[in-house]
Design an enzyme around this catalytic site. Structure first.
Site, PDB file in Angstrom:
ATOM      1  CE  LYS A 182      -4.358  -0.928   2.142  1.00  0.00           C
ATOM      2  NZ  LYS A 182      -5.160  -0.665   3.347  1.00  0.00           N
ATOM      3  N   GLY A 236      -8.924   4.281  -3.605  1.00  0.00           N
ATOM      4  CA  GLY A 236      -8.752   2.920  -4.104  1.00  0.00           C
ATOM      5  C   GLY A 236      -7.475   2.737  -4.917  1.00  0.00           C
ATOM      6  CD  GLU A 257      -3.280  -2.465   5.793  1.00  0.00           C
ATOM      7  OE1 GLU A 257      -3.156  -1.339   6.285  1.00  0.00           O
ATOM      8  OE2 GLU A 257      -4.235  -2.793   5.074  1.00  0.00           O
ATOM      9  CE1 TYR A 271      -7.482  -8.715  -0.453  1.00  0.00           C
ATOM     10  CE2 TYR A 271      -7.394 -11.117  -0.475  1.00  0.00           C
ATOM     11  CZ  TYR A 271      -8.013  -9.937  -0.843  1.00  0.00           C
ATOM     12  OH  TYR A 271      -9.155  -9.969  -1.590  1.00  0.00           O
ATOM     13  CD  GLU A 288     -12.528   4.303   4.529  1.00  0.00           C
ATOM     14  OE1 GLU A 288     -13.315   4.858   3.745  1.00  0.00           O
ATOM     15  OE2 GLU A 288     -11.454   3.782   4.146  1.00  0.00           O
ATOM     16  CG  ASN A 343     -11.411   8.512   4.009  1.00  0.00           C
ATOM     17  OD1 ASN A 343     -10.224   8.487   3.676  1.00  0.00           O
ATOM     18  ND2 ASN A 343     -12.233   7.552   3.710  1.00  0.00           N
ATOM     19  NE  ARG A 362     -12.120  12.095   1.231  1.00  0.00           N
ATOM     20  CZ  ARG A 362     -12.833  11.016   0.947  1.00  0.00           C
ATOM     21  NH1 ARG A 362     -14.144  11.060   0.984  1.00  0.00           N
ATOM     22  NH2 ARG A 362     -12.252   9.863   0.650  1.00  0.00           N
ATOM     23  CB  VAL A 399     -18.941   9.414  -2.143  1.00  0.00           C
ATOM     24  CG1 VAL A 399     -19.974   9.107  -3.203  1.00  0.00           C
ATOM     25  CG2 VAL A 399     -17.685  10.034  -2.755  1.00  0.00           C
ATOM     26  NE  ARG A 459     -19.481   5.804  -3.894  1.00  0.00           N
ATOM     27  CZ  ARG A 459     -18.275   6.130  -3.475  1.00  0.00           C
ATOM     28  NH1 ARG A 459     -17.331   6.420  -4.354  1.00  0.00           N
ATOM     29  NH2 ARG A 459     -17.992   6.170  -2.186  1.00  0.00           N
TER      30      ARG A 459
HETATM   31  P1  ADP Z   1     -15.367   7.781  -0.222  1.00  0.00           P
HETATM   32  O1  ADP Z   1     -16.342   6.957  -0.962  1.00  0.00           O
HETATM   33  O2  ADP Z   1     -14.849   7.107   0.961  1.00  0.00           O
HETATM   34  O3  ADP Z   1     -15.794   9.176   0.022  1.00  0.00           O
HETATM   35  P2  ADP Z   1     -13.836   7.757  -2.600  1.00  0.00           P
HETATM   36  O4  ADP Z   1     -12.350   7.717  -2.671  1.00  0.00           O
HETATM   37  O5  ADP Z   1     -14.582   6.683  -3.256  1.00  0.00           O
HETATM   38  O6  ADP Z   1     -14.089   7.883  -1.069  1.00  0.00           O
HETATM   39  O7  ADP Z   1     -14.419   9.146  -3.134  1.00  0.00           O
HETATM   40  C1  ADP Z   1     -13.634  10.251  -3.319  1.00  0.00           C
HETATM   41  C2  ADP Z   1     -13.154  10.172  -4.742  1.00  0.00           C
HETATM   42  O8  ADP Z   1     -14.125  10.741  -5.585  1.00  0.00           O
HETATM   43  C3  ADP Z   1     -11.921  10.955  -4.999  1.00  0.00           C
HETATM   44  O9  ADP Z   1     -10.764  10.246  -4.704  1.00  0.00           O
HETATM   45  C4  ADP Z   1     -12.036  11.251  -6.503  1.00  0.00           C
HETATM   46  O10 ADP Z   1     -11.521  10.214  -7.294  1.00  0.00           O
HETATM   47  C5  ADP Z   1     -13.503  11.305  -6.711  1.00  0.00           C
HETATM   48  N1  ADP Z   1     -14.000  12.654  -6.839  1.00  0.00           N
HETATM   49  C6  ADP Z   1     -13.437  13.792  -6.474  1.00  0.00           C
HETATM   50  N2  ADP Z   1     -14.186  14.839  -6.697  1.00  0.00           N
HETATM   51  C7  ADP Z   1     -15.301  14.386  -7.254  1.00  0.00           C
HETATM   52  C8  ADP Z   1     -16.491  15.001  -7.713  1.00  0.00           C
HETATM   53  N3  ADP Z   1     -16.701  16.293  -7.616  1.00  0.00           N
HETATM   54  N4  ADP Z   1     -17.448  14.241  -8.230  1.00  0.00           N
HETATM   55  C9  ADP Z   1     -17.276  12.924  -8.292  1.00  0.00           C
HETATM   56  N5  ADP Z   1     -16.181  12.301  -7.857  1.00  0.00           N
HETATM   57  C10 ADP Z   1     -15.200  13.000  -7.350  1.00  0.00           C
HETATM   58  P1  ADP Z   2      -8.228   4.129   0.096  1.00  0.00           P
HETATM   59  O1  ADP Z   2      -7.474   5.196   0.808  1.00  0.00           O
HETATM   60  O2  ADP Z   2      -7.856   4.019  -1.313  1.00  0.00           O
HETATM   61  O3  ADP Z   2      -9.693   4.209   0.372  1.00  0.00           O
HETATM   62  P2  ADP Z   2      -8.180   1.875   1.959  1.00  0.00           P
HETATM   63  O4  ADP Z   2      -6.997   1.525   2.790  1.00  0.00           O
HETATM   64  O5  ADP Z   2      -9.315   2.518   2.639  1.00  0.00           O
HETATM   65  O6  ADP Z   2      -7.692   2.764   0.739  1.00  0.00           O
HETATM   66  O7  ADP Z   2      -8.669   0.563   1.232  1.00  0.00           O
HETATM   67  C1  ADP Z   2      -9.645   0.582   0.238  1.00  0.00           C
HETATM   68  C2  ADP Z   2     -10.304  -0.789   0.140  1.00  0.00           C
HETATM   69  O8  ADP Z   2      -9.348  -1.798  -0.197  1.00  0.00           O
HETATM   70  C3  ADP Z   2     -10.932  -1.279   1.429  1.00  0.00           C
HETATM   71  O9  ADP Z   2     -12.239  -0.795   1.616  1.00  0.00           O
HETATM   72  C4  ADP Z   2     -10.907  -2.783   1.252  1.00  0.00           C
HETATM   73  O10 ADP Z   2     -11.975  -3.258   0.469  1.00  0.00           O
HETATM   74  C5  ADP Z   2      -9.619  -2.995   0.495  1.00  0.00           C
HETATM   75  N1  ADP Z   2      -8.528  -3.283   1.458  1.00  0.00           N
HETATM   76  C6  ADP Z   2      -7.661  -2.391   1.960  1.00  0.00           C
HETATM   77  N2  ADP Z   2      -6.798  -2.999   2.815  1.00  0.00           N
HETATM   78  C7  ADP Z   2      -7.160  -4.290   2.860  1.00  0.00           C
HETATM   79  C8  ADP Z   2      -6.650  -5.456   3.532  1.00  0.00           C
HETATM   80  N3  ADP Z   2      -5.584  -5.376   4.330  1.00  0.00           N
HETATM   81  N4  ADP Z   2      -7.256  -6.649   3.314  1.00  0.00           N
HETATM   82  C9  ADP Z   2      -8.307  -6.741   2.479  1.00  0.00           C
HETATM   83  N5  ADP Z   2      -8.820  -5.696   1.808  1.00  0.00           N
HETATM   84  C10 ADP Z   2      -8.262  -4.485   1.985  1.00  0.00           C
HETATM   85 MG    MG Z   3     -10.583   4.110   2.251  1.00  0.00          MG
END
Ligand code: ADP
Ligand code: ADP
Ligand code: MG
Length: 457
Positions: free
Chosen positions: A158, A165, A200, A202, A275, A291, A293, A296, A339
């Site tokens: 990671k 993601g 990490e 898995y 999370e 996070n 902020r 979504v 979504r």
């Molecule tokens: P979460 O679902 O936890 O809020 P996500 O990473 O899925 O986190 O959502 C944030 C992501 O949405 C950002 O990393 C970016 O790729 C995307 N994003 C940023 N701004 C916008 C926007 N205005 N409309 C849609 N998607 C956006």
């Molecule tokens: P991001 O900052 O991109 O959201 P996260 O660390 O929150 O990254 O991980 C995004 C997703 O990836 C998690 O919701 C989960 O589905 C998968 N993931 C992350 N770490 C692990 C893990 N150690 N084992 C299994 N799935 C994981």
């Molecule tokens: Mg995350």
């Protein structure tokens, strides 16, 4: 309310969401747009629009100076960053503070502490929160080898600075480690400007469960319940629900308290989410990340609690106390969000920009659509393809699932391809209806897509 005019530093549905919250609070909104977004629905709905640069996000939505200049030039006293773009860049929070603009989010320090996943893991550990077994920073593949052996395969590499993601790579066996390490480091450098990686374990049979938090400057921190966001594609959430329905009430309480402990310890202000991964085999939970902020998927929490998280964010930034106490947070029913993106699922989720020639969103009791789409809108090719969020509520999960099936069937869009047919197919699967899913389930369904019938919309 001290805040009287907010600069909205985002686009799409979240910009619209913030504009509506401002209006409801009697606050004016100024929308910062790129040249590609002048005709957008949020641009039509905000009190004022300022163009901050060309379509390319690095020359507009990602420019701190442009945002600050737009806010100062239009007499704003606060800035809302939405999600994505600059929302988790401490530089924006800092620049706001320097210019005496209120940043509608946490302090730059909180963003910094939690934005780096390794720092965040260290803090969570120091507060006694269980972590996913893993490493500190690993600098090269040679250093990674013994760590990998200890953690065991499969494992994840990671990026400490990763998000959305991206920056997560699965390594199935030892032979793959060196190659994977080099690609992951290069990708992390290119995407986040920071090649720091860690390892990490898995967790193969996992649920993603996260806790919505609110904190104010008086040290009050509450949780507004949790969400299950296990349905993901490429580690990005696609369908989210509240409450989490797969865990016992005692585990639910443990997870909620763990999240509150973290936020209290870092003196977190504003809305944020911690999370966790729940291992369905061992029934243990582990800290994943925080996070800093609005997320979504915040509407599913609003749907079952009756709170307005964006209004709450603005009030907190204004220096007010949380408008409710923990005891006043009440939960009722079950909510689901899908979504909807402008993408062609049957063509590998290829983005499908273009003009919307027909737009008929679902409506009805307990159905909410957060979208900037409209008939005639041209979906630009430059940004994230999120087009709409469809949120439904029901008295219980099964009622909510039924309502989601109907709502997706009644949502008609032409001109661009959308993931509506794909989502409809997913929420009709028996495993989904029964809730027998994990974080791998949706990818498995996507892999079998060619053999699945996608209903033409
Ligand atoms: P979460 O679902 O936890 O809020 P996500 O990473 O899925 O986190 O959502 C944030 C992501 O949405 C950002 O990393 C970016 O790729 C995307 N994003 C940023 N701004 C916008 C926007 N205005 N409309 C849609 N998607 C956006
Ligand atoms: P991001 O900052 O991109 O959201 P996260 O660390 O929150 O990254 O991980 C995004 C997703 O990836 C998690 O919701 C989960 O589905 C998968 N993931 C992350 N770490 C692990 C893990 N150690 N084992 C299994 N799935 C994981
Ligand atoms: Mg995350």
């Amino acid at each position: 309310m001290g805040i009287s005019r907010v600069l909205v530093a985002n686009r799409g549905e979240i910009a619209l969401r913030v504009i509506k919250a401002c209006r409801a609070l009697g606050i004016e909104s100024v929308l910062a747009v790129s040249e590609a977004d002048r005709e957008s629905l949020p641009a039509k709905m905000s009190d004022r629009v300022v163009c901050i640069g060309p379509a390319r996000a690095t020359e507009s939505y990602l420019k701190v100076e442009a945002i600050i200049a737009a806010a100062l030039g239009t007499g704003c006293d606060a800035v809302h960053p939405g999600y994505g773009f600059l929302a988790e860049r401490p530089e924006l929070a800092e620049a706001c503070a320097e210019e005496k603009l209120k940043f509608i989010g946490p302090s730059a320090e909180s963003i910094r502490q939690m934005g780096n996943k390794l720092l965040a893991r260290g803090l969570a550990r120091s507060y006694g929160i269980p972590l996913i077994p893993g490493s500190e920073k690993v600098s090269n593949s040679k250093e990674a080898a013994p760590v990998a052996q200890e953690v065991g395969f499969p494992l994840l590499l990671k990026a400490a600075a990763g998000g959305g993601g991206r920056g997560i790579k699965i390594v199935r066996e030892r032979a793959e480690l060196q190659g994977a390490f080099e690609t992951a480091a290069a990708e992390a450098r290119a995407a986040f400007g920071d090649e720091t990686l860690y390892i990490e374990r898995y967790i193969p049979n996992a649920r993603h469960i996260e806790v919505q938090l609110l904190g104010d400057r008086f040290g009050n921190v509450i949780h507004v319940g949790e969400r299950d966001c296990s349905l993901q594609r490429r580690h990005q959430k696609v369908i989210e629900e509240a409450p989490a329905y797969s865990i016992s009430d005692s585990l639910r309480e443990e997870i909620r308290s763990a999240a509150v402990i973290i936020a209290k310890n870092i003196k977190y202000e504003n809305a944020g989410t911690v999370e966790f991964i729940v291992d369905q085999d061992s029934e243990e939970f582990h800290f994943l990340e925080m996070n800093t902020r609005i997320q979504v998927e915040h509407p599913v929490t609003e749907a079952i609690t009756g709170t307005d998280l964006v209004k709450e964010q603005i009030r907190i930034a204004d220096g007010q106390r949380l408008s409710l106490s923990q005891a006043e947070v009440k939960f009722s029913g079950h909510a689901i969000e899908c979504r909807i993106t402008a993408e062609s699922a049957k063509d590998g989720f290829r983005p499908s920009p273009g003009r919307i020639t027909w737009w008929h969103p679902s409506c009805g009791t307990d159905i909410r659509v957060d979208s900037h789409g409209y008939m005639g809108y041209s979906v630009p090719p430059f940004y994230d393809s999120l087009l709409a969020k469809l949120i439904v509520r029901g008295e219980n999960r099964i009622r909510a699932v039924g309502r989601m099936q109907e709502a997706l069937a009644g949502f008609v869009v032409s001109g661009v391809e959308t993931t509506i047919p794909f989502l409809h197919l997913m929420v009709c699967q028996l495993d989904y209806v029964k809730g027998k899913v994990n974080t791998k389930w949706l990818e498995g369904m996507v892999a079998s897509l060619p053999s699945l019938e996608l209903r033409a919309n």
